[in-house]
Design a protein around this motif. Structure first.
Motif, short mmCIF file in Angstrom:
data_model
loop_
_atom_site.label_atom_id
_atom_site.label_comp_id
_atom_site.label_asym_id
_atom_site.label_seq_id
_atom_site.Cartn_x
_atom_site.Cartn_y
_atom_site.Cartn_z
N ARG A 293 29.54 67.20 48.77
CA ARG A 293 30.48 67.60 47.99
C ARG A 293 31.27 66.38 47.34
N LEU A 294 31.30 66.20 46.21
CA LEU A 294 32.12 65.15 45.61
C LEU A 294 33.07 65.94 44.80
N ASN A 295 34.42 65.07 44.53
CA ASN A 295 35.51 65.55 43.58
C ASN A 295 35.21 64.97 42.34
N ASP A 296 36.02 65.82 41.42
CA ASP A 296 35.70 65.02 40.02
C ASP A 296 35.97 63.94 39.81
N LEU A 297 36.85 63.13 40.40
CA LEU A 297 37.16 61.54 40.26
C LEU A 297 36.01 60.84 40.74
N GLN A 298 35.35 61.45 41.82
CA GLN A 298 34.21 60.58 42.51
C GLN A 298 32.95 60.79 41.52
N LEU A 299 32.85 61.88 40.88
CA LEU A 299 31.54 62.31 39.86
C LEU A 299 31.90 61.33 38.73
N ILE A 300 33.15 61.32 38.09
CA ILE A 300 33.32 60.49 36.99
C ILE A 300 32.91 58.81 37.27
N LEU A 301 33.44 58.48 38.20
CA LEU A 301 33.31 56.99 38.66
C LEU A 301 31.93 56.67 38.74
N LEU A 302 31.17 57.51 39.56
CA LEU A 302 29.58 57.38 39.76
C LEU A 302 28.75 57.53 38.40
N SER A 303 29.25 58.77 37.55
CA SER A 303 28.62 58.54 36.38
C SER A 303 28.64 57.53 35.48
N THR A 304 30.08 57.07 35.44
CA THR A 304 30.36 56.07 34.39
C THR A 304 29.61 54.67 35.02
N ALA A 305 29.45 54.51 36.45
CA ALA A 305 28.77 53.41 36.90
C ALA A 305 27.27 53.41 36.43
N SER A 306 26.72 54.61 36.77
CA SER A 306 25.20 54.88 36.33
C SER A 306 24.89 54.46 34.98
N GLN A 307 25.78 54.64 34.22
CA GLN A 307 25.65 54.18 32.70
C GLN A 307 25.68 52.80 32.36
N ARG A 308 26.47 52.05 33.05
CA ARG A 308 26.63 50.64 33.02
C ARG A 308 25.26 49.81 33.32
N ASP A 309 25.29 48.45 32.64
CA ASP A 309 24.15 47.84 33.06
C ASP A 309 24.21 47.21 34.40
N ASP A 310 25.37 47.00 35.02
CA ASP A 310 25.28 46.40 36.26
C ASP A 310 25.83 47.21 37.49
N GLY A 311 25.86 48.66 36.77
CA GLY A 311 26.35 49.56 38.08
C GLY A 311 27.53 49.63 38.59
N SER A 312 28.54 48.98 38.06
CA SER A 312 30.00 48.62 38.60
C SER A 312 30.61 49.88 38.61
N LEU A 313 31.57 50.25 39.37
CA LEU A 313 32.32 51.28 39.52
C LEU A 313 33.93 50.93 38.90
N LEU A 314 34.00 49.59 38.59
CA LEU A 314 35.37 49.02 38.31
C LEU A 314 34.92 48.22 37.04
N PRO A 315 35.84 48.14 36.00
CA PRO A 315 37.10 48.96 35.85
C PRO A 315 36.81 50.49 35.77
N PRO A 316 37.89 51.35 35.95
CA PRO A 316 37.62 52.66 35.82
C PRO A 316 37.41 53.08 34.30
N PRO A 317 36.81 54.00 34.09
CA PRO A 317 36.54 54.43 32.40
C PRO A 317 38.06 54.79 31.99
N ASP A 318 38.08 54.89 30.79
CA ASP A 318 39.01 55.19 29.98
C ASP A 318 39.65 56.52 30.07
N SER A 319 38.67 57.37 30.50
CA SER A 319 39.22 58.81 30.61
C SER A 319 39.80 58.89 31.96
N ILE A 320 39.97 58.00 32.85
CA ILE A 320 40.84 57.94 34.08
C ILE A 320 41.92 57.22 33.79
N GLY A 321 41.75 56.31 33.06
CA GLY A 321 43.16 55.32 33.03
C GLY A 321 43.28 54.11 33.68
#
Length: 178
Positions: free
Chosen positions: A6-34
């Motif tokens: 089980r993942l919460n919404d914030l964890q899902l957003i972080l993983l989803s954004t990281a999966s779309q980045r070339d380097d797979g980085s979780l940071l910086p957080p996406p703009d939707s999180i702020g």
């Protein structure tokens, strides 16, 4: 039976954004999180603890969570993290050797791997020995009735599923195409 992840919404957003980045980085957080907040740090710590994210290089960072929040920390999504959100990994994407559970693959083995639970079931059914209901349940975390319904759905999609016996246990496999 396996425990459902089980993942919460914030964890899902972080993983989803990281999966779309070339380097797979979780940071910086996406703009939707702020801004990076304590809640983001807590979510990343949880992902690290569960093996869904990993530090890329710890040689020059003495403490994972420094007091200075502006210092960049290289935390990347792992293969387990990609699988948890159902994101496939392109062949051209770089993989970190530090990712937990990574094994080297013989060159004769196909490079594609299941990215969804139904993909996992299909890969089990394609094995020469096939798969028992219990094996599919353990691999997916589904209940028995859900697993049987998935087999029915695969049949409706045109897969020819053969039913055999392995001792006293029923075994399912994809029938050879003729």
């Amino acid at each position: 039976m396996t425990k459902t992840l089980r993942l919460n919404d914030l964890q899902l957003i972080l993983l989803s954004t990281a999966s779309q980045r070339d380097d797979g980085s979780l940071l910086p957080p996406p703009d939707s999180i702020g801004e990076r907040t304590p809640a983001v740090d807590k979510a990343i710590k949880s992902l690290l603890r569960r093996g869904l994210a990993a530090k890329a290089d710890a040689s020059d960072i003495s403490d994972l969570w420094p007091a200075d929040k502006n210092q960049l920390i290289d935390v990347q999504i792992t293969a387990a993290g990609r699988a948890a959100i159902g994101a496939g990994q392109d062949e051209g994407e770089a993989r970190s050797p530090e990712e937990p559970g990574e094994k080297s693959r013989p060159e004769s083995e196909p490079s594609s791997r299941p990215v969804s639970k139904i993909g996992t079931v299909l890969s089990l059914l394609r094995r020469d020995e096939g798969a028992t209901l219990d094996e599919m349940i353990a691999a997916t975390g589904w209940l028995p009735h859900t697993t049987r319904a998935a087999l029915t759905g695969l049949r409706k999609k045109g897969h020819s599923i053969a039913k055999d016996k392995r001792g006293d246990t029923t075994c399912y496999r994809i029938a050879a195409e003729v």
